[in-house]
Design a protein around this motif. Structure first.
Motif, PDB file in Angstrom:
ATOM      1  N   ALA A   1       1.056  -1.305   0.035  1.00 45.71           N
ATOM      2  CA  ALA A   1      -0.075   0.103   0.130  1.00 45.71           C
ATOM      3  C   ALA A   1       0.787   1.194  -0.107  1.00 45.71           C
ATOM      4  O   ALA A   1       2.081   1.156   0.206  1.00 45.71           O
ATOM      5  CB  ALA A   1      -0.968  -0.203   1.323  1.00 45.71           C
ATOM      6  N   TRP A   2       0.233   2.475  -0.282  1.00 44.68           N
ATOM      7  CA  TRP A   2       1.053   3.665  -0.298  1.00 44.68           C
ATOM      8  C   TRP A   2       0.311   4.792   0.224  1.00 44.68           C
ATOM      9  O   TRP A   2       0.752   5.811   0.576  1.00 44.68           O
ATOM     10  CB  TRP A   2       1.365   4.061  -1.932  1.00 44.68           C
ATOM     11  CG  TRP A   2       0.041   4.245  -2.659  1.00 44.68           C
ATOM     12  CD1 TRP A   2      -1.042   5.338  -2.776  1.00 44.68           C
ATOM     13  CD2 TRP A   2      -0.632   3.279  -3.490  1.00 44.68           C
ATOM     14  NE1 TRP A   2      -1.768   5.114  -3.587  1.00 44.68           N
ATOM     15  CE2 TRP A   2      -1.733   3.698  -3.812  1.00 44.68           C
ATOM     16  CE3 TRP A   2      -0.346   1.853  -3.781  1.00 44.68           C
ATOM     17  CZ2 TRP A   2      -2.653   2.874  -4.798  1.00 44.68           C
ATOM     18  CZ3 TRP A   2      -1.081   1.030  -4.420  1.00 44.68           C
ATOM     19  CH2 TRP A   2      -2.410   1.697  -5.188  1.00 44.68           C
ATOM     20  N   ASP A   3      -0.829   4.326   0.788  1.00 48.69           N
ATOM     21  CA  ASP A   3      -1.576   5.374   1.702  1.00 48.69           C
ATOM     22  C   ASP A   3      -2.618   4.701   2.382  1.00 48.69           C
ATOM     23  O   ASP A   3      -2.870   3.388   2.539  1.00 48.69           O
ATOM     24  CB  ASP A   3      -2.406   6.695   0.736  1.00 48.69           C
ATOM     25  CG  ASP A   3      -3.472   5.917  -0.168  1.00 48.69           C
ATOM     26  OD1 ASP A   3      -3.782   4.840  -0.028  1.00 48.69           O
ATOM     27  OD2 ASP A   3      -3.730   6.736  -1.058  1.00 48.69           O
TER      28      ASP A   3
ATOM     29  N   GLY B   1       5.703   4.379  -4.185  1.00 47.97           N
ATOM     30  CA  GLY B   1       4.558   5.181  -3.947  1.00 47.97           C
ATOM     31  C   GLY B   1       4.358   6.360  -3.135  1.00 47.97           C
ATOM     32  O   GLY B   1       4.041   7.420  -3.206  1.00 47.97           O
ATOM     33  N   VAL B   2       5.309   5.978  -1.949  1.00 43.25           N
ATOM     34  CA  VAL B   2       5.384   7.115  -0.712  1.00 43.25           C
ATOM     35  C   VAL B   2       6.300   8.388  -1.364  1.00 43.25           C
ATOM     36  O   VAL B   2       5.801   9.343  -1.259  1.00 43.25           O
ATOM     37  CB  VAL B   2       5.992   6.426   0.561  1.00 43.25           C
ATOM     38  CG1 VAL B   2       6.508   7.461   1.271  1.00 43.25           C
ATOM     39  CG2 VAL B   2       5.127   5.372   1.019  1.00 43.25           C
TER      40      VAL B   2
ATOM     41  N   ASP C   1      12.824   8.032  -5.530  1.00 44.89           N
ATOM     42  CA  ASP C   1      12.904   6.596  -4.584  1.00 44.89           C
ATOM     43  C   ASP C   1      14.310   6.343  -4.358  1.00 44.89           C
ATOM     44  O   ASP C   1      14.906   6.530  -5.404  1.00 44.89           O
ATOM     45  CB  ASP C   1      11.863   5.821  -5.306  1.00 44.89           C
ATOM     46  CG  ASP C   1      11.890   4.119  -4.591  1.00 44.89           C
ATOM     47  OD1 ASP C   1      11.681   4.550  -3.192  1.00 44.89           O
ATOM     48  OD2 ASP C   1      11.894   3.420  -5.350  1.00 44.89           O
ATOM     49  N   GLY C   2      14.234   5.693  -3.633  1.00 47.71           N
ATOM     50  CA  GLY C   2      15.712   4.625  -3.160  1.00 47.71           C
ATOM     51  C   GLY C   2      16.980   5.739  -2.943  1.00 47.71           C
ATOM     52  O   GLY C   2      17.992   5.473  -3.125  1.00 47.71           O
ATOM     53  N   THR C   3      16.471   7.025  -2.301  1.00 49.84           N
ATOM     54  CA  THR C   3      17.749   7.856  -2.112  1.00 49.84           C
ATOM     55  C   THR C   3      17.759   8.084  -0.581  1.00 49.84           C
ATOM     56  O   THR C   3      18.099   9.256  -0.245  1.00 49.84           O
ATOM     57  CB  THR C   3      17.522   9.242  -2.862  1.00 49.84           C
ATOM     58  OG1 THR C   3      16.356   9.915  -2.565  1.00 49.84           O
ATOM     59  CG2 THR C   3      17.528   8.785  -4.172  1.00 49.84           C
ATOM     60  N   SER C   4      16.923   7.486   0.118  1.00 53.68           N
ATOM     61  CA  SER C   4      17.028   7.902   1.853  1.00 53.68           C
ATOM     62  C   SER C   4      16.168   9.298   1.968  1.00 53.68           C
ATOM     63  O   SER C   4      16.443   9.703   3.007  1.00 53.68           O
ATOM     64  CB  SER C   4      18.213   7.857   2.313  1.00 53.68           C
ATOM     65  OG  SER C   4      18.781   6.424   2.221  1.00 53.68           O
ATOM     66  N   ALA C   5      15.275   9.447   1.158  1.00 52.36           N
ATOM     67  CA  ALA C   5      14.802  11.040   1.351  1.00 52.36           C
ATOM     68  C   ALA C   5      13.330  11.076   2.058  1.00 52.36           C
ATOM     69  O   ALA C   5      12.708  12.046   2.010  1.00 52.36           O
ATOM     70  CB  ALA C   5      14.643  11.591  -0.159  1.00 52.36           C
TER      71      ALA C   5
ATOM     72  N   SER D   1       5.933  -2.241  -5.962  1.00 53.79           N
ATOM     73  CA  SER D   1       5.110  -0.901  -6.484  1.00 53.79           C
ATOM     74  C   SER D   1       4.075  -1.275  -7.829  1.00 53.79           C
ATOM     75  O   SER D   1       3.682  -0.222  -8.239  1.00 53.79           O
ATOM     76  CB  SER D   1       6.328   0.184  -6.983  1.00 53.79           C
ATOM     77  OG  SER D   1       6.935  -0.284  -8.215  1.00 53.79           O
ATOM     78  N   LEU D   2       4.011  -2.582  -7.960  1.00 52.02           N
ATOM     79  CA  LEU D   2       3.162  -3.025  -8.997  1.00 52.02           C
ATOM     80  C   LEU D   2       2.015  -2.465  -8.919  1.00 52.02           C
ATOM     81  O   LEU D   2       1.120  -1.899  -9.770  1.00 52.02           O
ATOM     82  CB  LEU D   2       2.946  -4.418  -8.959  1.00 52.02           C
ATOM     83  CG  LEU D   2       2.067  -4.879 -10.194  1.00 52.02           C
ATOM     84  CD1 LEU D   2       2.560  -4.703 -11.640  1.00 52.02           C
ATOM     85  CD2 LEU D   2       2.116  -6.640  -9.855  1.00 52.02           C
TER      86      LEU D   2
END
Length: 271
Positions: A40-42, A63-64, A72-76, A232-233
């Protein structure tokens, strides 16, 4: 006084302790019946999936991140991930959180994150190595298991996701020795390689990422996979469906697919 040369140590209760019973989330990682983990993303996506009978959910970092307009994938997205865990941790499902690489190279910082996730109700965390130093990722895993022993740590290696698979076993061996409860190898789709890795891992559950062009869920179960993540599908499918619906309306067509009612979504928000 020195000990007698032939003295034997006294047995302690720890010597005879039985293994701890698996947590409800760990118990879902069964041979022959892998855990299918939608992400899920929300709030609404999580409750909609729970309403369809999924007992456990993950979160998708893509999604987040996309919802926040961040890469994505940058620790942000540490703050956004914690906010989502807070929103979902008390829901009627078991929640495992995609925490990227723990949002830090410092093991103690990652351990503090794990304690925060457990405090809001998360039962699992996914930590990726990004093909960085094995020792650094193993240290994160050890720190998390010390800080939040009940949290199911799914240790991800990106050897197939970002490489050709080289070093997979060595990395996973180090991560399970550090205390990982399960291991995740996204990008691994070859049935023979999956079966060989399952045999190598023994009792440690193997998690793979579902790929539309790869083995179907029953085949993965036969191969011994214990967990199949959707990553993320679902988020990407939702975006695609939204764009297609808008295009259909513009073209004078009635959009196809399933559309939840307004009232149904409101009920999910109120829960």
């Amino acid at each position: 006084m020195t000990d007698a040369p032939h003295a034997t140590p006294h047995a302690t209760s720890a010597d005879h302790a039985t293994p701890a019973a698996p947590t409800p989330f760990a118990a879902l990682h069964r041979a022959g019946e892998p855990l299918l983990l939608p992400c899920a993303w929300d709030h609404a996506s999580a409750y909609a999936l729970a309403d369809r009978g999924f007992p456990a959910l993950g979160t998708t970092s893509l999604g987040v991140a996309a919802a926040a307009g961040l890469p994505d994938g940058t620790s942000a997205i540490r703050d956004q991930t914690l906010a989502l865990a807070l929103a979902l941790g008390s829901g009627p499902f078991l929640l495992s959180v995609d925490a990227e690489d723990g949002f830090s190279d410092d093991a103690e910082q990652v351990a503090r994150l794990a304690k925060e996730l457990a405090a809001v109700g998360a039962v699992g965390v996914n930590l990726e190595d990004r093909l960085g130093a094995v020792g650094r990722h193993a240290a994160k895993i050890r720190a998390v298991k010390q800080a939040a022993p009940g949290l199911f740590v799914n240790a991800r290696t990106d050897t197939y996701w970002s490489g050709d698979g080289t070093g997979t076993r060595e990395r996973l061996d180090a991560y399970r020795e550090a205390g990982a409860d399960g291991v995740f190898v996204p990008g691994l789709t070859d049935p023979g390689e999956i079966a060989a890795l399952v045999a190598h891992l023994g009792d440690v559950p193997l998690n793979v990422l579902y790929a539309p062009g790869g083995p179907a869920l029953p085949h993965l179960a036969d191969l011994g996979v214990r967990r199949v993540s959707l990553g993320s599908l679902l988020y990407r499918r939702a975006l695609g469906a939204a764009v297609e619906a808008a295009a259909d309306v513009r073209a004078g067509r009635v959009p196809g697919g399933t559309t939840p009612t307004y009232e149904g979504v409101v009920r999910m928000i109120d829960r």
